[in-house]
Write a protein that holds these residues in place. Structure first.
Motif, PDB file in Angstrom:
ATOM      1  N   ASN A 174      41.020 -44.104  82.559  1.00 27.04           N
ATOM      2  CA  ASN A 174      41.095 -44.512  83.853  1.00 27.04           C
ATOM      3  C   ASN A 174      42.562 -44.738  84.301  1.00 27.04           C
ATOM      4  N   ARG A 175      43.319 -45.768  83.498  1.00 28.76           N
ATOM      5  CA  ARG A 175      44.681 -45.961  83.965  1.00 28.76           C
ATOM      6  C   ARG A 175      45.511 -44.745  83.910  1.00 28.76           C
ATOM      7  N   ILE A 176      45.251 -43.870  83.096  1.00 29.90           N
ATOM      8  CA  ILE A 176      46.060 -42.623  82.931  1.00 29.90           C
ATOM      9  C   ILE A 176      45.894 -41.661  84.160  1.00 29.90           C
ATOM     10  N   SER A 177      44.758 -41.731  84.731  1.00 35.55           N
ATOM     11  CA  SER A 177      44.360 -40.992  85.818  1.00 35.55           C
ATOM     12  C   SER A 177      44.915 -41.309  87.256  1.00 35.55           C
ATOM     13  N   VAL A 178      44.700 -42.628  87.259  1.00 41.55           N
ATOM     14  CA  VAL A 178      45.440 -43.325  88.522  1.00 41.55           C
ATOM     15  C   VAL A 178      46.898 -43.372  88.409  1.00 41.55           C
ATOM     16  N   GLY A 179      47.338 -43.503  87.171  1.00 44.44           N
ATOM     17  CA  GLY A 179      48.871 -43.801  87.160  1.00 44.44           C
ATOM     18  C   GLY A 179      49.588 -42.227  87.399  1.00 44.44           C
ATOM     19  N   LYS A 180      48.884 -41.053  87.399  1.00 43.80           N
ATOM     20  CA  LYS A 180      49.515 -39.845  87.574  1.00 43.80           C
ATOM     21  C   LYS A 180      49.231 -39.825  89.259  1.00 43.80           C
TER      22      LYS A 180
ATOM     23  N   LEU B  96      38.773 -46.649  75.574  1.00 44.89           N
ATOM     24  CA  LEU B  96      39.118 -45.218  75.820  1.00 44.89           C
ATOM     25  C   LEU B  96      38.810 -44.980  77.373  1.00 44.89           C
ATOM     26  N   ARG B  97      37.610 -45.280  77.855  1.00 42.25           N
ATOM     27  CA  ARG B  97      37.524 -45.243  79.320  1.00 42.25           C
ATOM     28  C   ARG B  97      38.465 -45.961  80.218  1.00 42.25           C
ATOM     29  N   ARG B  98      38.763 -47.005  79.930  1.00 38.31           N
ATOM     30  CA  ARG B  98      39.660 -47.864  80.548  1.00 38.31           C
ATOM     31  C   ARG B  98      41.200 -47.196  80.619  1.00 38.31           C
ATOM     32  N   ALA B  99      41.690 -46.699  79.298  1.00 41.67           N
ATOM     33  CA  ALA B  99      42.794 -45.976  79.130  1.00 41.67           C
ATOM     34  C   ALA B  99      42.858 -44.470  80.156  1.00 41.67           C
TER      35      ALA B  99
ATOM     36  N   ARG C  18      51.224 -47.582  91.287  1.00 38.21           N
ATOM     37  CA  ARG C  18      52.582 -47.408  91.088  1.00 38.21           C
ATOM     38  C   ARG C  18      52.930 -48.510  90.078  1.00 38.21           C
ATOM     39  N   ASP C  19      51.881 -49.364  89.444  1.00 41.67           N
ATOM     40  CA  ASP C  19      52.144 -50.642  88.439  1.00 41.67           C
ATOM     41  C   ASP C  19      51.668 -50.132  87.040  1.00 41.67           C
ATOM     42  N   ILE C  20      51.095 -49.041  86.768  1.00 45.23           N
ATOM     43  CA  ILE C  20      50.558 -48.526  85.548  1.00 45.23           C
ATOM     44  C   ILE C  20      52.035 -47.904  84.884  1.00 45.23           C
ATOM     45  N   ASP C  21      52.060 -48.267  83.635  1.00 44.98           N
ATOM     46  CA  ASP C  21      53.072 -47.767  82.637  1.00 44.98           C
ATOM     47  C   ASP C  21      52.122 -46.612  81.972  1.00 44.98           C
ATOM     48  N   LEU C  22      52.642 -45.343  82.248  1.00 45.95           N
ATOM     49  CA  LEU C  22      51.732 -44.140  81.704  1.00 45.95           C
ATOM     50  C   LEU C  22      51.941 -44.066  80.194  1.00 45.95           C
ATOM     51  N   ASN C  23      53.121 -44.474  79.641  1.00 51.35           N
ATOM     52  CA  ASN C  23      53.475 -44.490  78.148  1.00 51.35           C
ATOM     53  C   ASN C  23      52.655 -45.473  77.488  1.00 51.35           C
ATOM     54  N   ARG C  24      52.535 -46.667  78.002  1.00 49.14           N
ATOM     55  CA  ARG C  24      51.736 -47.490  77.443  1.00 49.14           C
ATOM     56  C   ARG C  24      50.274 -47.176  77.538  1.00 49.14           C
ATOM     57  N   ALA C  25      49.900 -46.714  78.607  1.00 51.30           N
ATOM     58  CA  ALA C  25      48.417 -46.339  78.908  1.00 51.30           C
ATOM     59  C   ALA C  25      48.112 -45.112  77.787  1.00 51.30           C
ATOM     60  N   GLU C  26      48.934 -44.194  77.471  1.00 53.65           N
ATOM     61  CA  GLU C  26      48.799 -43.299  76.595  1.00 53.65           C
ATOM     62  C   GLU C  26      48.673 -43.490  75.282  1.00 53.65           C
ATOM     63  N   ARG C  27      49.460 -44.519  74.738  1.00 55.19           N
ATOM     64  CA  ARG C  27      49.398 -45.207  73.547  1.00 55.19           C
ATOM     65  C   ARG C  27      48.105 -45.974  73.250  1.00 55.19           C
ATOM     66  N   ALA C  28      47.291 -46.700  74.436  1.00 51.14           N
ATOM     67  CA  ALA C  28      46.140 -47.360  74.356  1.00 51.14           C
ATOM     68  C   ALA C  28      45.122 -46.355  74.160  1.00 51.14           C
ATOM     69  N   LYS C  29      45.313 -45.281  74.842  1.00 52.36           N
ATOM     70  CA  LYS C  29      44.532 -44.052  74.654  1.00 52.36           C
ATOM     71  C   LYS C  29      44.293 -43.635  73.185  1.00 52.36           C
ATOM     72  N   GLU C  30      45.525 -43.339  72.556  1.00 47.43           N
ATOM     73  CA  GLU C  30      45.506 -43.005  71.253  1.00 47.43           C
ATOM     74  C   GLU C  30      44.840 -43.795  70.282  1.00 47.43           C
ATOM     75  N   ARG C  31      45.306 -45.449  70.490  1.00 49.39           N
ATOM     76  CA  ARG C  31      44.572 -46.419  69.809  1.00 49.39           C
ATOM     77  C   ARG C  31      42.983 -46.341  69.736  1.00 49.39           C
ATOM     78  N   ALA C  32      42.588 -46.278  71.046  1.00 51.85           N
ATOM     79  CA  ALA C  32      40.985 -46.242  71.255  1.00 51.85           C
ATOM     80  C   ALA C  32      40.500 -45.174  70.620  1.00 51.85           C
ATOM     81  N   GLU C  33      41.303 -43.837  70.607  1.00 53.26           N
ATOM     82  CA  GLU C  33      40.485 -42.723  69.719  1.00 53.26           C
ATOM     83  C   GLU C  33      40.330 -42.989  68.405  1.00 53.26           C
ATOM     84  N   ARG C  34      41.487 -43.619  67.772  1.00 50.48           N
ATOM     85  CA  ARG C  34      41.346 -43.848  66.254  1.00 50.48           C
ATOM     86  C   ARG C  34      40.468 -44.921  66.033  1.00 50.48           C
ATOM     87  N   ALA C  35      40.496 -45.746  66.901  1.00 56.90           N
ATOM     88  CA  ALA C  35      39.315 -47.024  66.665  1.00 56.90           C
ATOM     89  C   ALA C  35      37.782 -46.286  66.727  1.00 56.90           C
ATOM     90  N   LEU C  36      37.767 -45.447  67.581  1.00 56.01           N
ATOM     91  CA  LEU C  36      36.451 -44.726  67.676  1.00 56.01           C
ATOM     92  C   LEU C  36      36.247 -43.875  66.601  1.00 56.01           C
TER      93      LEU C  36
END
Length: 137
Positions: A130-136, A125-128, A88-106
């Motif tokens: 994970n957060r997206i999966s739990v947030g949904k 990327l794994r953390r992002a 309930r505390d996960i901001d999905l938009n923020r988690a999606e942005r973190a995933k995109e940043r991690a993919e670019r960095a990778l």
């Protein structure tokens, strides 16, 4: 009915503190279910979705745990993690942005063949994810 007391602690403080009838965590050796009366143990945790079945059929809580350790002592379960968030505390938009940043960095780290940066990006990327999966949930 016996129950567990579950606490998830991070450097920012206690992130979760409730009673449960069952928790499920993932260690490097695989998934583990903890019931009341479980043998005492200390084990490392992977980045994963922790499932907590609340006592007295109160429902299920999901927590995104980013590594750490679990200690079971009697019916007290303590998880110490770098970070953890309830669904309930996960901001999905923020988690999606973190995933995109991690993919670019990778991608950049793979291009430059920088092993340290690749490992950091893979963890991010794994953390992002994970957060997206739990947030949904």
């Amino acid at each position: 009915m016996a129950q567990l007391t579950v606490q998830v602690v991070t450097p920012d403080g206690i992130r979760y503190d409730h009673h449960a009838s069952l928790i499920t965590v993932r260690t490097p050796d695989g998934e583990m279910g903890i019931l009341p009366g479980h043998i005492n143990l200390i084990a490392p945790l992977n980045v994963h979705q922790m499932k907590i079945n609340r006592s007295h059929q109160e429902g299920v809580d999901w927590v995104a745990v980013n590594g750490g350790i679990i200690e079971v002592n009697e019916d007290q379960v303590t998880i110490v993690a770098d970070s953890a968030e309830r669904a309930r505390d996960i901001d999905l938009n923020r988690a999606e942005r973190a995933k995109e940043r991690a993919e670019r960095a990778l991608e950049k780290a793979q291009t430059t063949q920088n092993i340290d940066e690749m490992r950091r990006a893979e963890v991010a990327l794994r953390r992002a994810i994970n957060r997206i999966s739990v947030g949904k949930k």
